[in-house]
Design an enzyme around this catalytic site. Structure first.
Site: not given
Length: 331
Positions: A244-246
């Site tokens: 997922a993001h980051n």
């Protein structure tokens, strides 16, 4: 490509200890039970030594701590690590990759501003967008999309169906298998002020992938909300994995199939995530730690530690709990 080897030739390549001999030319590797008389097999554990007598293989690679009788017209190659030795054998017999009749297929769409390195191969119906940079000897198999301002390093191979979104940075010698998604929007929503819907949070970052990274089929690496989702050098990611993001992965991490990282997870170097394990957002798993298959990690994990269960705990403590529960059930 050479199609057959003597056992002595293979032993020279493996630098092992040859016991016995066989006059049979070896034409490929195979499992113990399925091997034919012109094939070599391998044994890495005492669990499988009893199967050697029934195998039709003319040769076997074994760990040097195992003992076997080669038998008539059969040979044993002893090595330190049978798995790694078999990898070398598989490489010898690896069939060639699909052939490109022409380096850049006429149906490929390549923007005028894209820079294509020396020796690149671009298959049918690929799309290469504005200001994309492909290093030398990059291979895009048919139906790959690389969107604007993305940079892909030398000798990276991208298999069919993969989509690499805008502004991503990919290192050298990477392999992306079929239908990988790199740089799709991260999963960011918040309830609207009136409570009647959801507001999408823009995801304006990108994905940065290091060198020698391999990502399995149908896996997803989402772009960051801001800054970058990062996968370090040498990471190996199985099929059907979600990052997922980051999230940030250190060097040489392994993620097995159906595992997933929620947003802003940090992995140190050499972390191993077992199949179907899930990691809560904003969690840090420090270098050398292992997460057992099917586990759910809801808090930070110390360096070198192994955790199991849902929620994940120290593996020794969790195993004790499982034993205690089993005893209660028996009562």
């Amino acid at each position: 490509m050479k199609t057959s080897y003597t056992v002595k030739e293979l032993n020279t390549i493996l630098k092992g200890k040859l016991i016995g001999n066989t006059s049979q030319l070896i034409e490929g590797p195979e499992q113990l039970k399925k091997a034919k008389s012109n094939q070599i097999t391998f044994i890495g554990s005492t669990k499988y030594t009893k199967l050697w007598a029934e195998s039709k293989a003319c040769a076997v690679i074994i760990n040097d701590n195992l003992t076997l009788d080669p038998g008539d017209n059969r040979a044993i190659i002893k090595v330190k690590n049978a798995d790694l030795a078999m990898a070398k054998i598989l490489e010898l017999f690896n069939p060639p990759s699909p052939v490109f009749e022409e380096d850049i297929h006429p149906t490929a769409v390549i923007h005028d501003t894209a820079k294509i390195g020396v020796g690149c191969k671009i298959g049918a119906h690929c799309y290469v967008g504005k200001d994309v940079v492909l290093g030398n000897s990059v291979v895009l198999y048919p139906n790959v999309c690389v969107y604007d301002e993305t940079i892909i390093g030398d000798n990276t191979v991208v298999w069919s169906g993969t989509v690499i979104r805008e502004r991503c940075i990919i290192g050298n010698h990477c392999i992306f298998h079929t239908n990988v998604s790199i740089g799709a929007d991260g999963f960011g929503y918040r309830p609207s002020d009136d409570g009647r819907g959801l507001v999408k949070i823009p995801q304006i970052g990108n994905v940065i992938i290091g060198h020698y990274v391999e990502i399995g089929a149908n896996s997803c690496v989402d772009r960051a909300k801001f800054s970058s989702t990062i996968i370090g050098d040498g990471c190996k990611i199985d099929n059907l994995v979600q990052i997922a993001h980051n999230s940030v992965m250190g060097r040489s991490c392994i993620m097995a199939g159906h595992s997933g990282l929620a947003g802003s997870v940090t992995l140190g170097d050499g972390v191993i995530i077992g199949g179907s394990a899930s990691i809560k957002d904003h969690t840090t798993i420090h270098s050398g730690a292992t997460v057992g298959a099917g586990s759910g990690v809801v808090g930070d994990v110390e360096a070198g530690k192994t955790v199991l269960g849902y929620p994940a705990q120290d593996s020794r403590e969790m195993l004790k709990q499982w034993v205690a529960v089993r005893r209660l059930v028996k009562k």
